[in-house]
Design a protein around this motif. Structure first.
Motif, PDB file in Angstrom:
ATOM      1  N   GLY A 108       2.813   3.442   5.927  1.00 20.23           N
ATOM      2  CA  GLY A 108       2.916   1.991   5.861  1.00 20.23           C
ATOM      3  C   GLY A 108       1.643   1.281   5.450  1.00 20.23           C
ATOM      4  O   GLY A 108       1.667   0.070   5.209  1.00 20.23           O
ATOM      5  N   LEU A 109       0.518   1.999   5.362  1.00 21.47           N
ATOM      6  CA  LEU A 109      -0.723   1.350   4.930  1.00 21.47           C
ATOM      7  C   LEU A 109      -0.620   0.940   3.465  1.00 21.47           C
ATOM      8  O   LEU A 109      -0.074   1.669   2.635  1.00 21.47           O
ATOM      9  N   SER A 110      -1.151  -0.221   3.138  1.00 20.90           N
ATOM     10  CA  SER A 110      -1.183  -0.687   1.752  1.00 20.90           C
ATOM     11  C   SER A 110      -2.243   0.078   0.986  1.00 20.90           C
ATOM     12  O   SER A 110      -3.306   0.394   1.521  1.00 20.90           O
ATOM     13  N   ILE A 111      -1.961   0.341  -0.290  1.00 23.35           N
ATOM     14  CA  ILE A 111      -2.880   1.061  -1.164  1.00 23.35           C
ATOM     15  C   ILE A 111      -3.373   0.109  -2.247  1.00 23.35           C
ATOM     16  O   ILE A 111      -2.570  -0.528  -2.925  1.00 23.35           O
ATOM     17  N   TYR A 112      -4.692   0.015  -2.384  1.00 24.36           N
ATOM     18  CA  TYR A 112      -5.333  -0.837  -3.392  1.00 24.36           C
ATOM     19  C   TYR A 112      -6.351  -0.014  -4.166  1.00 24.36           C
ATOM     20  O   TYR A 112      -6.938   0.927  -3.635  1.00 24.36           O
ATOM     21  N   THR A 113      -6.600  -0.425  -5.424  1.00 30.98           N
ATOM     22  CA  THR A 113      -7.705   0.177  -6.163  1.00 30.98           C
ATOM     23  C   THR A 113      -8.987  -0.525  -5.742  1.00 30.98           C
ATOM     24  O   THR A 113      -8.948  -1.595  -5.125  1.00 30.98           O
ATOM     25  N   ASP A 114     -10.118   0.049  -6.108  1.00 31.83           N
ATOM     26  CA  ASP A 114     -11.400  -0.571  -5.770  1.00 31.83           C
ATOM     27  C   ASP A 114     -11.648  -1.847  -6.574  1.00 31.83           C
ATOM     28  O   ASP A 114     -12.616  -2.556  -6.340  1.00 31.83           O
ATOM     29  N   LYS A 115     -10.738  -2.183  -7.507  1.00 27.74           N
ATOM     30  CA  LYS A 115     -10.815  -3.457  -8.234  1.00 27.74           C
ATOM     31  C   LYS A 115      -9.823  -4.469  -7.677  1.00 27.74           C
ATOM     32  O   LYS A 115      -9.603  -5.512  -8.276  1.00 27.74           O
ATOM     33  N   GLY A 116      -9.209  -4.153  -6.535  1.00 24.57           N
ATOM     34  CA  GLY A 116      -8.344  -5.097  -5.847  1.00 24.57           C
ATOM     35  C   GLY A 116      -6.895  -5.113  -6.292  1.00 24.57           C
ATOM     36  O   GLY A 116      -6.147  -6.008  -5.917  1.00 24.57           O
ATOM     37  N   MET A 117      -6.461  -4.148  -7.080  1.00 22.04           N
ATOM     38  CA  MET A 117      -5.075  -4.114  -7.546  1.00 22.04           C
ATOM     39  C   MET A 117      -4.191  -3.428  -6.505  1.00 22.04           C
ATOM     40  O   MET A 117      -4.485  -2.326  -6.063  1.00 22.04           O
ATOM     41  N   TYR A 118      -3.098  -4.094  -6.130  1.00 16.44           N
ATOM     42  CA  TYR A 118      -2.153  -3.532  -5.169  1.00 16.44           C
ATOM     43  C   TYR A 118      -1.314  -2.463  -5.854  1.00 16.44           C
ATOM     44  O   TYR A 118      -0.750  -2.686  -6.917  1.00 16.44           O
ATOM     45  N   ILE A 119      -1.222  -1.286  -5.256  1.00 19.34           N
ATOM     46  CA  ILE A 119      -0.467  -0.171  -5.824  1.00 19.34           C
ATOM     47  C   ILE A 119       0.868   0.010  -5.112  1.00 19.34           C
ATOM     48  O   ILE A 119       1.899   0.175  -5.738  1.00 19.34           O
ATOM     49  N   GLY A 120       0.868  -0.003  -3.792  1.00 20.00           N
ATOM     50  CA  GLY A 120       2.087   0.209  -3.014  1.00 20.00           C
ATOM     51  C   GLY A 120       1.727   0.527  -1.576  1.00 20.00           C
ATOM     52  O   GLY A 120       0.649   0.168  -1.103  1.00 20.00           O
ATOM     53  N   GLU A 121       2.636   1.223  -0.876  1.00 19.89           N
ATOM     54  CA  GLU A 121       2.408   1.604   0.520  1.00 19.89           C
ATOM     55  C   GLU A 121       2.546   3.108   0.682  1.00 19.89           C
ATOM     56  O   GLU A 121       3.309   3.754  -0.044  1.00 19.89           O
ATOM     57  N   VAL A 122       1.846   3.655   1.652  1.00 23.25           N
ATOM     58  CA  VAL A 122       1.952   5.078   1.956  1.00 23.25           C
ATOM     59  C   VAL A 122       3.330   5.333   2.565  1.00 23.25           C
ATOM     60  O   VAL A 122       3.692   4.744   3.573  1.00 23.25           O
ATOM     61  N   GLU A 123       4.087   6.191   1.894  1.00 24.51           N
ATOM     62  CA  GLU A 123       5.422   6.530   2.366  1.00 24.51           C
ATOM     63  C   GLU A 123       5.443   7.905   3.024  1.00 24.51           C
ATOM     64  O   GLU A 123       6.215   8.152   3.939  1.00 24.51           O
ATOM     65  N   ASP A 124       4.613   8.816   2.533  1.00 22.04           N
ATOM     66  CA  ASP A 124       4.586  10.176   3.060  1.00 22.04           C
ATOM     67  C   ASP A 124       3.242  10.813   2.726  1.00 22.04           C
ATOM     68  O   ASP A 124       2.475  10.286   1.928  1.00 22.04           O
ATOM     69  N   VAL A 125       2.975  11.941   3.340  1.00 21.45           N
ATOM     70  CA  VAL A 125       1.732  12.682   3.120  1.00 21.45           C
ATOM     71  C   VAL A 125       2.093  14.117   2.755  1.00 21.45           C
ATOM     72  O   VAL A 125       2.924  14.737   3.413  1.00 21.45           O
ATOM     73  N   VAL A 126       1.478  14.638   1.686  1.00 19.13           N
ATOM     74  CA  VAL A 126       1.688  16.023   1.277  1.00 19.13           C
ATOM     75  C   VAL A 126       0.495  16.829   1.767  1.00 19.13           C
ATOM     76  O   VAL A 126      -0.653  16.496   1.465  1.00 19.13           O
ATOM     77  N   ILE A 127       0.783  17.885   2.534  1.00 14.83           N
ATOM     78  CA  ILE A 127      -0.271  18.694   3.142  1.00 14.83           C
ATOM     79  C   ILE A 127      -0.238  20.104   2.574  1.00 14.83           C
ATOM     80  O   ILE A 127       0.829  20.699   2.445  1.00 14.83           O
ATOM     81  N   ASP A 128      -1.418  20.639   2.245  1.00 15.28           N
ATOM     82  CA  ASP A 128      -1.555  22.045   1.878  1.00 15.28           C
ATOM     83  C   ASP A 128      -1.765  22.797   3.191  1.00 15.28           C
ATOM     84  O   ASP A 128      -2.842  22.751   3.775  1.00 15.28           O
ATOM     85  N   VAL A 129      -0.723  23.464   3.644  1.00 11.01           N
ATOM     86  CA  VAL A 129      -0.743  24.122   4.952  1.00 11.01           C
ATOM     87  C   VAL A 129      -1.768  25.255   4.994  1.00 11.01           C
ATOM     88  O   VAL A 129      -2.450  25.439   6.003  1.00 11.01           O
ATOM     89  N   ASP A 130      -1.902  25.982   3.900  1.00  2.78           N
ATOM     90  CA  ASP A 130      -2.840  27.113   3.874  1.00  2.78           C
ATOM     91  C   ASP A 130      -4.285  26.674   4.078  1.00  2.78           C
ATOM     92  O   ASP A 130      -5.038  27.279   4.823  1.00  2.78           O
ATOM     93  N   SER A 131      -4.676  25.600   3.402  1.00  4.50           N
ATOM     94  CA  SER A 131      -6.062  25.130   3.525  1.00  4.50           C
ATOM     95  C   SER A 131      -6.228  24.072   4.612  1.00  4.50           C
ATOM     96  O   SER A 131      -7.333  23.629   4.882  1.00  4.50           O
TER      97      SER A 131
END
Length: 89
Positions: free
Chosen positions: A10-33
């Motif tokens: 649910g966190l909002s995602i922005y670029t370092d230039k202030g552009m809104y991208i969207g919201e965090v919907e899910d996280v992809v994890i590399d289980v091995d590392s």
């Protein structure tokens, strides 16, 4: 500082230039590392992306600058559709 992965949802995602991208919907994890591989974006700002046959947008973890109340990513030139907010100004 420890934090739960679910805190990212649910966190909002922005670029370092202030552009809104969207919201965090899910996280992809590399289980091995045992590391976060990428963030899956939901509620994508349709003014910035032309998503035909949309199958999802992932933000690679390596381009994330900071995570707190929002997620801040590096601005990638050419990553946004023409006619974006930035180009109109």
């Amino acid at each position: 500082m420890e934090t739960q992965i679910t805190d990212l949802f649910g966190l909002s995602i922005y670029t370092d230039k202030g552009m809104y991208i969207g919201e965090v919907e899910d996280v992809v994890i590399d289980v091995d590392s045992k590391k976060i591989e990428s963030l899956v974006v939901g509620k994508v700002n349709d003014q910035l992306f032309e998503l035909k046959n949309y199958k999802g947008l992932k933000i690679p973890y390596r381009i994330i600058s900071a995570i707190d109340d929002i997620v801040l990513i590096r601005h990638l030139p050419g990553a946004f559709a023409s006619g974006s907010i930035e180009e109109e100004q």
